[in-house]
Design an enzyme around this catalytic site. Structure first.
Site, PDB file in Angstrom:
ATOM      1  N   GLN A  53      -4.566 -15.978  -5.094  1.00 16.06           N
ATOM      2  CA  GLN A  53      -5.049 -16.016  -6.351  1.00 16.06           C
ATOM      3  C   GLN A  53      -7.113 -16.167  -6.508  1.00 16.06           C
ATOM      4  OE1 GLN A  53      -4.290 -13.214  -5.797  1.00 16.06           O
ATOM      5  NE2 GLN A  53      -3.655 -12.307  -7.243  1.00 16.06           N
TER       6      GLN A  53
ATOM      7  N   HIS B 110       0.789  -1.290  -0.070  1.00 15.47           N
ATOM      8  CA  HIS B 110       0.028  -0.003  -0.489  1.00 15.47           C
ATOM      9  C   HIS B 110       0.813   1.031  -0.361  1.00 15.47           C
ATOM     10  CE1 HIS B 110      -3.046  -2.701   1.304  1.00 15.47           C
ATOM     11  NE2 HIS B 110      -3.630  -2.269   0.765  1.00 15.47           N
TER      12      HIS B 110
HETATM   13  P1  5GP Z   1      -6.467  -1.998  -0.935  1.00 15.05           P
HETATM   14  O1  5GP Z   1      -8.112  -1.079  -0.894  1.00 15.05           O
HETATM   15  O2  5GP Z   1      -6.301  -3.092   0.054  1.00 15.05           O
HETATM   16  O3  5GP Z   1      -5.329  -1.426  -1.678  1.00 15.05           O
HETATM   17  O4  5GP Z   1      -7.263  -3.252  -1.424  1.00 15.05           O
HETATM   18  C1  5GP Z   1      -8.125  -3.654  -0.656  1.00 15.05           C
HETATM   19  C2  5GP Z   1      -7.673  -5.376  -0.436  1.00 15.05           C
HETATM   20  O5  5GP Z   1      -8.537  -6.374  -1.809  1.00 15.05           O
HETATM   21  C3  5GP Z   1      -6.488  -5.788  -0.149  1.00 15.05           C
HETATM   22  O6  5GP Z   1      -6.023  -4.936   1.238  1.00 15.05           O
HETATM   23  C4  5GP Z   1      -6.347  -6.993  -0.463  1.00 15.05           C
HETATM   24  O7  5GP Z   1      -6.793  -7.280   0.927  1.00 15.05           O
HETATM   25  C5  5GP Z   1      -7.350  -6.986  -1.347  1.00 15.05           C
HETATM   26  N1  5GP Z   1      -6.558  -7.672  -3.107  1.00 15.05           N
HETATM   27  C6  5GP Z   1      -6.307  -6.809  -3.689  1.00 15.05           C
HETATM   28  N2  5GP Z   1      -5.314  -7.196  -4.635  1.00 15.05           N
HETATM   29  C7  5GP Z   1      -5.532  -8.585  -4.621  1.00 15.05           C
HETATM   30  C8  5GP Z   1      -4.772 -10.112  -5.163  1.00 15.05           C
HETATM   31  O8  5GP Z   1      -4.530  -9.660  -6.580  1.00 15.05           O
HETATM   32  N3  5GP Z   1      -5.271 -11.113  -4.905  1.00 15.05           N
HETATM   33  C9  5GP Z   1      -5.983 -11.281  -3.062  1.00 15.05           C
HETATM   34  N4  5GP Z   1      -5.561 -12.505  -3.022  1.00 15.05           N
HETATM   35  N5  5GP Z   1      -6.567  -9.963  -2.971  1.00 15.05           N
HETATM   36  C10 5GP Z   1      -6.285  -8.974  -3.445  1.00 15.05           C
HETATM   37 MN    MN Z   2      -5.708   0.075  -2.266  1.00 15.95          MN
END
Ligand code: 5GP
Ligand code: MN
Length: 415
Positions: free
Chosen positions: A328, A127
């Site tokens: 994934q 992040h």
């Molecule tokens: P954030 O607002 O935190 O950037 O995104 C939302 C959440 O979605 C992330 O913290 C993470 O838990 C989940 N997330 C986003 N992209 C991925 C991904 O490619 N794989 C997985 N497993 N979770 C993801």
């Molecule tokens: Mn985000």
């Protein structure tokens, strides 16, 4: 004696990489309580680092027409650009969407705003400022690919792009579940209700409160009110615990979607920031896969901390349980595809640009999962064979078991 102890304690706590331990605080503050923000001390950007990047940013020249066009596509490779260049690219987005002219944004104010944004993304694996850029760049790409400029007004476009820029400001690398379980300052302040997203939005408006970085300072009061309401709504929509609620709302209005209906547009804006936020897998594999490594790194850090502090361990972050494909396949099947497909129902052109690549990513990780399973099976069989060869007198040297090289074998799978 007390003086000596205090001085020693002060010295220790001022060493950034040790102070997070908070050992000495505990001595003086009674029973242990998770120390809010203690893990933040080491991840803020240093003054030298931000000054260096700012100098570079201010000296940079404009980008070529070729890059300007490339910037509008979801195949854009963020890894080729350093932070100062990324700030220039963000500037280009504001310029090419005509925000500078439409909202009378002074170039120095925009630069100041972008620099403050850069400064307030922390140095954490996922992040960080590059994630902010990727999310914003996907939003920018979506605006162009769907020709959104002909469908909604420019204040809404400005809301969407700025929400993306600000959506993870001052993220500490520990998610809401951690904030709540560890009873951090953020969870206390926001009563466990989307503590992170509330914080990201509050930091955004902290930046915008300063005249020198307020890109909205020439807007009329009514316009400012609208944009503030919109940004808060969009950033709060990125809390994944609200995923189904927002997606279901979108699905219910889709058959009668009307670009002149404010409620419909509000939901669309939330969907667009959500799509952008989790869009890494819609990018080319060489761009997307390193992002997964970053995400898992941050997940593992959190679960390690949870174990250390005796807090509930978030299962999908546990390094003993999670692998790249296991992380994934479920996420793509149950979260990404259902969301992306609904957006493509409204904008069919997105099928080819973002849905197809996500389907390919699913195939890729399913293959990787199979390869890992085969490898695990081989390893167990080898171990069994080795054991059965051992004589009752004691173990003999046999063939080495296969190394646990899940990552190595996964490299043989191509997307
Ligand atoms: P954030 O607002 O935190 O950037 O995104 C939302 C959440 O979605 C992330 O913290 C993470 O838990 C989940 N997330 C986003 N992209 C991925 C991904 O490619 N794989 C997985 N497993 N979770 C993801
Ligand atoms: Mn985000």
């Amino acid at each position: 004696m007390k003086k000596q102890v205090d001085s020693f304690r002060e010295k220790l706590e001022s060493v950034e990489h040790l102070s997070w331990l908070g050992l000495f605080k505990e001595l003086s503050e009674g029973p242990h309580k998770p120390s809010p923000f203690y893990h933040k001390r080491t991840l803020r950007k240093t003054r030298e680092e931000v000054e260096h990047v700012r100098e570079k940013f201010l000296q940079m020249r404009q980008v070529s027409e070729e890059v300007r066009q490339y910037l509008k596509t979801p195949t854009f490779d963020n890894w080729q650009w350093e932070d100062a260049e990324i700030m220039v690219l963000l500037q280009v987005m504001y310029t090419d969407l005509d925000f500078i002219a439409t909202f009378n944004i002074e170039p120095e104010v925009l630069q100041h705003f972008l620099f403050e944004v850069y400064r307030r993304y922390n140095n954490i694996p996922f992040h960080n400022f590059k994630h902010c850029f990727c999310v914003t760049q996907m939003m920018y790409g979506l605006i162009w690919m769907t020709d959104l400029r002909s469908k909604i007004d420019s204040i809404e476009l400005l809301t969407m792009l700025t929400s993306a820029v600000c959506h993870d400001l001052d993220h500490t690398g520990y998610n809401n579940a951690y904030q709540i379980n560890a009873r951090t300052e953020l969870a206390l302040r926001y009563n466990d209700i989307s503590p992170l997203e509330n914080h990201h939005s509050a930091v955004a408006f902290e930046i915008l409160e300063k005249t020198e970085s307020n890109i909205f300072r020439n807007l009329a009061m009514e316009q400012y009110k609208r944009i503030r309401e919109g940004i808060i709504k969009c950033i709060l929509a990125t809390d994944m615990t609200r995923h189904n609620e927002i997606l279901n709302k979108f699905k219910s209005i889709l058959p009668v979607f009307d670009f002149n209906n404010k409620d419909h547009k509000d939901v669309l804006m939330m969907i667009l920031i959500k799509v952008s936020d989790i869009s890494n897998e819609a990018r080319p594999m060489e761009v997307a896969e390193p992002w997964l490594d970053c995400l898992l790194q941050e997940f593992y850090n959190q679960s390690d901390m949870e174990k250390l502090e005796g807090l509930p361990v978030t299962p999908f972050m546990d390094r003993d349980k999670v692998t790249k494909p296991s992380s994934q396949t479920g996420f793509i099947r149950f979260v990404l595809l259902p969301l992306f497909i609904e957006l493509a129902n409204l904008f069919p052109c997105l099928e080819q640009h973002i849905v197809d690549p996500v389907r390919k990513a699913l195939d890729y990780y399913m293959e990787m999962e199979k390869a890992l399973e085969r490898e695990k099976l081989n390893r167990t069989q080898n171990e069994k064979a080795t054991k059965s060869k051992e004589s009752p007198a004691g173990p003999q040297t046999g063939p080495d078991p296969q190394p646990a090289s899940g990552q190595a074998s996964s490299k043989t799978v191509t997307k």
